[in-house]
Design a protein around this motif. Structure first.
Motif, PDB file in Angstrom:
ATOM      1  N   THR A  62       0.820  -1.214   0.000  1.00  0.00           N
ATOM      2  CA  THR A  62       0.000   0.000   0.000  1.00  0.00           C
ATOM      3  C   THR A  62       0.852   1.261   0.000  1.00  0.00           C
ATOM      4  OG1 THR A  62      -1.784   1.173   1.107  1.00  0.00           O
ATOM      5  CG2 THR A  62      -0.158   0.118   2.519  1.00  0.00           C
ATOM      6  N   ARG A  63       0.234   2.352  -0.369  1.00  0.00           N
ATOM      7  CA  ARG A  63       0.779   3.705  -0.204  1.00  0.00           C
ATOM      8  C   ARG A  63      -0.223   4.561   0.572  1.00  0.00           C
ATOM      9  NH1 ARG A  63       4.753   5.928  -2.443  1.00  0.00           N
ATOM     10  NH2 ARG A  63       6.022   4.974  -4.026  1.00  0.00           N
ATOM     11  N   ILE A  64      -1.342   3.983   0.938  1.00  0.00           N
ATOM     12  CA  ILE A  64      -2.437   4.775   1.492  1.00  0.00           C
ATOM     13  C   ILE A  64      -2.737   4.411   2.940  1.00  0.00           C
ATOM     14  CG2 ILE A  64      -3.554   5.379  -0.672  1.00  0.00           C
ATOM     15  CD1 ILE A  64      -5.296   2.906  -0.355  1.00  0.00           C
ATOM     16  N   ALA A  65      -1.678   4.149   3.689  1.00  0.00           N
ATOM     17  CA  ALA A  65      -1.852   3.801   5.093  1.00  0.00           C
ATOM     18  C   ALA A  65      -0.898   4.645   5.927  1.00  0.00           C
ATOM     19  CB  ALA A  65      -1.566   2.321   5.300  1.00  0.00           C
ATOM     20  N   SER A  66      -1.267   4.829   7.183  1.00  0.00           N
ATOM     21  CA  SER A  66      -0.378   5.525   8.111  1.00  0.00           C
ATOM     22  C   SER A  66      -0.468   4.884   9.485  1.00  0.00           C
ATOM     23  CB  SER A  66      -0.720   7.015   8.200  1.00  0.00           C
ATOM     24  OG  SER A  66      -1.994   7.196   8.765  1.00  0.00           O
ATOM     25  N   ILE A  67       0.611   5.052  10.232  1.00  0.00           N
ATOM     26  CA  ILE A  67       0.655   4.596  11.616  1.00  0.00           C
ATOM     27  C   ILE A  67       0.562   5.849  12.483  1.00  0.00           C
ATOM     28  CG2 ILE A  67       3.172   4.593  11.755  1.00  0.00           C
ATOM     29  CD1 ILE A  67       1.162   1.826  13.226  1.00  0.00           C
ATOM     30  N   GLU A  68      -0.225   5.787  13.552  1.00  0.00           N
ATOM     31  CA  GLU A  68      -0.491   6.974  14.354  1.00  0.00           C
ATOM     32  C   GLU A  68      -0.476   6.623  15.837  1.00  0.00           C
ATOM     33  OE1 GLU A  68      -3.914   9.109  12.921  1.00  0.00           O
ATOM     34  OE2 GLU A  68      -3.584   8.390  10.877  1.00  0.00           O
ATOM     35  N   PHE A  69      -0.300   7.646  16.658  1.00  0.00           N
ATOM     36  CA  PHE A  69      -0.416   7.443  18.097  1.00  0.00           C
ATOM     37  C   PHE A  69      -0.943   8.714  18.732  1.00  0.00           C
ATOM     38  CE2 PHE A  69       3.297   9.982  18.587  1.00  0.00           C
ATOM     39  CZ  PHE A  69       3.351  10.358  19.915  1.00  0.00           C
ATOM     40  N   SER A  70      -1.478   8.549  19.929  1.00  0.00           N
ATOM     41  CA  SER A  70      -1.930   9.703  20.699  1.00  0.00           C
ATOM     42  C   SER A  70      -1.496   9.520  22.143  1.00  0.00           C
ATOM     43  CB  SER A  70      -3.453   9.859  20.621  1.00  0.00           C
ATOM     44  OG  SER A  70      -4.086   8.756  21.229  1.00  0.00           O
ATOM     45  N   ILE A  88       5.757  14.266   5.631  1.00  0.00           N
ATOM     46  CA  ILE A  88       5.954  13.806   4.255  1.00  0.00           C
ATOM     47  C   ILE A  88       4.997  14.564   3.348  1.00  0.00           C
ATOM     48  CG2 ILE A  88       5.792  11.828   2.700  1.00  0.00           C
ATOM     49  CD1 ILE A  88       6.627  10.100   5.105  1.00  0.00           C
ATOM     50  N   GLU A  89       5.559  15.287   2.396  1.00  0.00           N
ATOM     51  CA  GLU A  89       4.758  16.155   1.538  1.00  0.00           C
ATOM     52  C   GLU A  89       3.683  15.388   0.779  1.00  0.00           C
ATOM     53  OE1 GLU A  89       5.562  19.183  -2.155  1.00  0.00           O
ATOM     54  OE2 GLU A  89       7.053  19.068  -0.563  1.00  0.00           O
ATOM     55  N   HIS A  94       5.411   4.199   0.487  1.00  0.00           N
ATOM     56  CA  HIS A  94       5.283   2.863  -0.102  1.00  0.00           C
ATOM     57  C   HIS A  94       5.608   1.838   0.975  1.00  0.00           C
ATOM     58  CE1 HIS A  94       6.920  -0.722  -2.214  1.00  0.00           C
ATOM     59  NE2 HIS A  94       5.716  -0.600  -2.769  1.00  0.00           N
ATOM     60  N   ARG A  95       4.700   0.908   1.175  1.00  0.00           N
ATOM     61  CA  ARG A  95       4.875  -0.096   2.221  1.00  0.00           C
ATOM     62  C   ARG A  95       4.587  -1.482   1.648  1.00  0.00           C
ATOM     63  NH1 ARG A  95       4.035   3.083   7.400  1.00  0.00           N
ATOM     64  NH2 ARG A  95       3.108   5.018   6.721  1.00  0.00           N
ATOM     65  N   PRO A  96       5.639  -2.255   1.375  1.00  0.00           N
ATOM     66  CA  PRO A  96       5.405  -3.639   0.953  1.00  0.00           C
ATOM     67  C   PRO A  96       4.973  -4.488   2.150  1.00  0.00           C
ATOM     68  CG  PRO A  96       7.761  -3.147   0.998  1.00  0.00           C
ATOM     69  CD  PRO A  96       7.036  -1.871   1.311  1.00  0.00           C
ATOM     70  N   PRO A  97       4.389  -5.652   1.908  1.00  0.00           N
ATOM     71  CA  PRO A  97       3.978  -6.521   3.020  1.00  0.00           C
ATOM     72  C   PRO A  97       5.171  -6.872   3.913  1.00  0.00           C
ATOM     73  CG  PRO A  97       3.048  -7.295   0.956  1.00  0.00           C
ATOM     74  CD  PRO A  97       4.021  -6.210   0.609  1.00  0.00           C
ATOM     75  N   GLY A  98       4.896  -6.986   5.203  1.00  0.00           N
ATOM     76  CA  GLY A  98       5.934  -7.360   6.153  1.00  0.00           C
ATOM     77  C   GLY A  98       5.603  -6.891   7.549  1.00  0.00           C
ATOM     78  N   SER A  99       6.529  -7.159   8.458  1.00  0.00           N
ATOM     79  CA  SER A  99       6.413  -6.708   9.842  1.00  0.00           C
ATOM     80  C   SER A  99       7.348  -5.524  10.032  1.00  0.00           C
ATOM     81  CB  SER A  99       6.788  -7.826  10.815  1.00  0.00           C
ATOM     82  OG  SER A  99       5.843  -8.869  10.730  1.00  0.00           O
TER      83      SER A  99
END
Length: 177
Positions: A62-70, A88-89, A94-99
């Motif tokens: 995917t390219r359409i995901a983000s990791i977030e925290f509060s 990131i502008e 780009h995130r290939p499958p994985g951990s």
């Protein structure tokens, strides 16, 4: 609530692991708090940096995901929210499958002493809170004798500086007459 957490701080854990859910394309697997020496801890010196790490799995490129925290107070008051695409502008990675393991360093001297909670979550394809584990890590920032804990005119009845922030700001005073 604050007193209850402080009384049981020995039972608090600096890491939470979440069960595997293969139905999620993008999943939070673990969150942990590390002190300024990179040791797992839920009791931190507010004057020192600390690190939040978030382990997550991606099962579909995917390219359409983000990791977030509060970070919130225990009463639910949101203190801070951040995402890994903030600076990131293109607002995509780009995130290939994985951990993966994401981490960020939270500066010392920013938050006041008190009890806080960290929650991690993800967004995917524009869906807010795609994966949002309900349980977060509760941690305690302590003040170990700075002016914030000793100046009698600026502390509350518990001996704590008032307010959520405790940033040391540079003052200047000039004679104007």
């Amino acid at each position: 609530e604050y007193l209850r957490v402080n009384e049981t701080s020995e039972s608090l854990k600096p890491e939470i692991k979440y069960p595997l859910d293969l139905n999620k394309h993008y999943q939070i697997r673990a969150v942990r708090i590390l002190d300024h020496n990179l040791n797992p801890s839920v009791e931190l010196d507010r004057t020192q940096t600390f690190r939040i790490t978030i382990d997550y799995d991606i099962r579909e490129e995917t390219r359409i995901a983000s990791i977030e925290f509060s970070i919130s107070k225990l009463d639910g008051t949101l203190i801070y929210h951040s995402t890994d695409i903030d600076l990131i502008e293109e607002k995509s990675i780009h995130r290939p499958p994985g951990s993966y393991r994401a981490f960020l360093v939270f500066p010392g001297y920013l938050l006041n002493a008190g009890t806080y909670q960290v929650n991690a979550f993800t967004t995917w394809d524009g869906k807010t809170d795609y994966d949002h584990p309900e349980t977060g890590i509760i941690f305690i920032l302590k003040d170990f004798g700075t002016d914030a804990s000793t100046a009698k005119n600026i502390v509350d009845k518990q001996g704590q500086r008032r307010g959520l922030l405790a940033i040391p700001l540079e003052w200047e005073s000039n004679l104007i007459i």
